[in-house]
Design a protein around this motif. Structure first.
Motif, short mmCIF file in Angstrom:
data_model
loop_
_atom_site.label_atom_id
_atom_site.label_comp_id
_atom_site.label_asym_id
_atom_site.label_seq_id
_atom_site.Cartn_x
_atom_site.Cartn_y
_atom_site.Cartn_z
N THR A 89 -18.30 -31.15 -36.67
CA THR A 89 -18.20 -30.25 -35.53
C THR A 89 -17.38 -29.03 -35.92
N GLY A 90 -17.40 -28.00 -35.12
CA GLY A 90 -16.74 -26.73 -35.43
C GLY A 90 -15.23 -26.80 -35.50
N TRP A 91 -14.65 -27.90 -35.08
CA TRP A 91 -13.18 -28.00 -35.09
C TRP A 91 -12.63 -27.88 -36.50
N LEU A 92 -13.39 -28.36 -37.50
CA LEU A 92 -12.89 -28.36 -38.86
C LEU A 92 -12.71 -26.95 -39.39
N GLU A 93 -13.71 -26.11 -39.20
CA GLU A 93 -13.60 -24.72 -39.64
C GLU A 93 -12.44 -24.01 -38.95
N GLU A 94 -12.32 -24.24 -37.65
CA GLU A 94 -11.23 -23.62 -36.90
C GLU A 94 -9.87 -24.08 -37.42
N ALA A 95 -9.75 -25.37 -37.70
CA ALA A 95 -8.49 -25.89 -38.21
C ALA A 95 -8.17 -25.31 -39.59
N ILE A 96 -9.18 -25.21 -40.44
CA ILE A 96 -8.98 -24.65 -41.78
C ILE A 96 -8.52 -23.21 -41.67
N ILE A 97 -9.17 -22.44 -40.81
CA ILE A 97 -8.81 -21.02 -40.64
C ILE A 97 -7.38 -20.90 -40.12
N LYS A 98 -7.00 -21.72 -39.15
CA LYS A 98 -5.63 -21.67 -38.60
C LYS A 98 -4.60 -22.03 -39.67
N MET A 99 -4.90 -23.07 -40.47
CA MET A 99 -3.96 -23.46 -41.52
C MET A 99 -3.84 -22.36 -42.56
N TYR A 100 -4.95 -21.73 -42.89
CA TYR A 100 -4.93 -20.65 -43.87
C TYR A 100 -4.14 -19.46 -43.34
N GLN A 101 -4.35 -19.12 -42.08
CA GLN A 101 -3.61 -18.01 -41.47
C GLN A 101 -2.11 -18.29 -41.43
N SER A 102 -1.75 -19.56 -41.30
CA SER A 102 -0.32 -19.88 -41.23
C SER A 102 0.32 -19.98 -42.61
N GLY A 103 -0.47 -19.77 -43.68
CA GLY A 103 0.11 -19.68 -45.00
C GLY A 103 -0.11 -20.87 -45.92
N MET A 104 -0.88 -21.87 -45.49
CA MET A 104 -1.15 -23.01 -46.37
C MET A 104 -2.12 -22.60 -47.46
N SER A 105 -1.95 -23.13 -48.65
CA SER A 105 -2.87 -22.84 -49.75
C SER A 105 -4.15 -23.65 -49.57
N THR A 106 -5.20 -23.25 -50.29
CA THR A 106 -6.47 -23.97 -50.18
C THR A 106 -6.34 -25.40 -50.69
N ARG A 107 -5.52 -25.62 -51.69
CA ARG A 107 -5.32 -26.98 -52.20
C ARG A 107 -4.57 -27.85 -51.17
N GLU A 108 -3.57 -27.28 -50.51
CA GLU A 108 -2.85 -28.02 -49.47
C GLU A 108 -3.78 -28.36 -48.32
N ILE A 109 -4.62 -27.42 -47.93
CA ILE A 109 -5.58 -27.67 -46.85
C ILE A 109 -6.54 -28.78 -47.26
N GLY A 110 -7.02 -28.74 -48.50
CA GLY A 110 -7.93 -29.78 -49.00
C GLY A 110 -7.30 -31.15 -48.95
N LYS A 111 -6.04 -31.26 -49.36
CA LYS A 111 -5.34 -32.55 -49.34
C LYS A 111 -5.16 -33.04 -47.90
N PHE A 112 -4.85 -32.11 -46.99
CA PHE A 112 -4.67 -32.47 -45.59
C PHE A 112 -5.97 -33.02 -45.01
N ILE A 113 -7.08 -32.35 -45.28
CA ILE A 113 -8.38 -32.78 -44.76
C ILE A 113 -8.77 -34.14 -45.35
N GLU A 114 -8.43 -34.34 -46.62
CA GLU A 114 -8.74 -35.62 -47.25
C GLU A 114 -7.98 -36.75 -46.57
N ARG A 115 -6.73 -36.50 -46.17
CA ARG A 115 -5.95 -37.53 -45.47
C ARG A 115 -6.55 -37.83 -44.10
N ILE A 116 -7.09 -36.82 -43.43
CA ILE A 116 -7.65 -37.03 -42.09
C ILE A 116 -9.01 -37.70 -42.15
N LEU A 117 -9.92 -37.14 -42.97
CA LEU A 117 -11.31 -37.59 -42.96
C LEU A 117 -11.63 -38.61 -44.05
N GLY A 118 -10.80 -38.69 -45.06
CA GLY A 118 -11.09 -39.62 -46.13
C GLY A 118 -11.96 -39.04 -47.23
#
Length: 159
Positions: A89-118
């Motif tokens: 669903t569209g929530w994932l893209e929105e969450a990624i964009i918000k995390m990126y805007q707040s200064g998280m790196s792409t690798r940090e975002i990837g690790k975060f998503i892996e913890r949530i979704l597996g």
């Protein structure tokens, strides 16, 4: 001797119950959608239900596996809940964009998503998603500024 459920086990059980509830409600909505589709849009035709196909869908509640999506014989029915071949669903893209805007790196975002979704998202995939906001960020950085800004500063202290 009583057994207590650890906090992690309890949270996992709660997440599973929520995912199962969401799955049941999504399937119920799709059953109603196809029923309405066949009653209203397909009157006078021989089109009718033709079983289900399975779909995994990543939601803000986690991955819903084995979601039963109804289909019709003519292949004309499309649920309004998601588009064909959509896997999240569209929530994932929105969450990624918000995390990126707040200064998280792409690798940090990837690790975060892996913890949530597996499952992991590569830094390249995340970069493609964040490219959407880069234009908006560039516009904001180059926007014209007014010569004068009014500022009101309030400070208070209470006992």
């Amino acid at each position: 001797m009583s057994k207590s459920i650890s906090n992690i086990d309890w949270m996992n059980q709660l997440e599973n119950v929520i995912r199962e509830f969401v799955k049941e409600k999504l399937e119920l909505i799709m059953k109603e959608e196809i029923q309405t589709f066949l009653e209203m849009g397909q009157e006078g035709t021989s089109n009718r239900r033709n079983g289900y196909y399975q779909r995994n869908l990543d939601t803000q509640y986690g991955r819903i596996e084995g979601l039963s999506v109804p289909r019709d014989r003519n292949g004309e029915f499309q649920t309004q809940l998601f588009t064909p071949y959509q896997r999240h669903t569209g929530w994932l893209e929105e969450a990624i964009i918000k995390m990126y805007q707040s200064g998280m790196s792409t690798r940090e975002i990837g690790k975060f998503i892996e913890r949530i979704l597996g499952n992991a998202y590569s830094p390249t995939t995340i970069s493609h998603i964040t490219d959407v906001v880069k234009e908006d960020i560039a516009k904001w950085h180059t926007r014209p500024l007014q010569k004068r800004y009014s500022v009101l500063y309030l400070d208070g202290f209470s006992l």
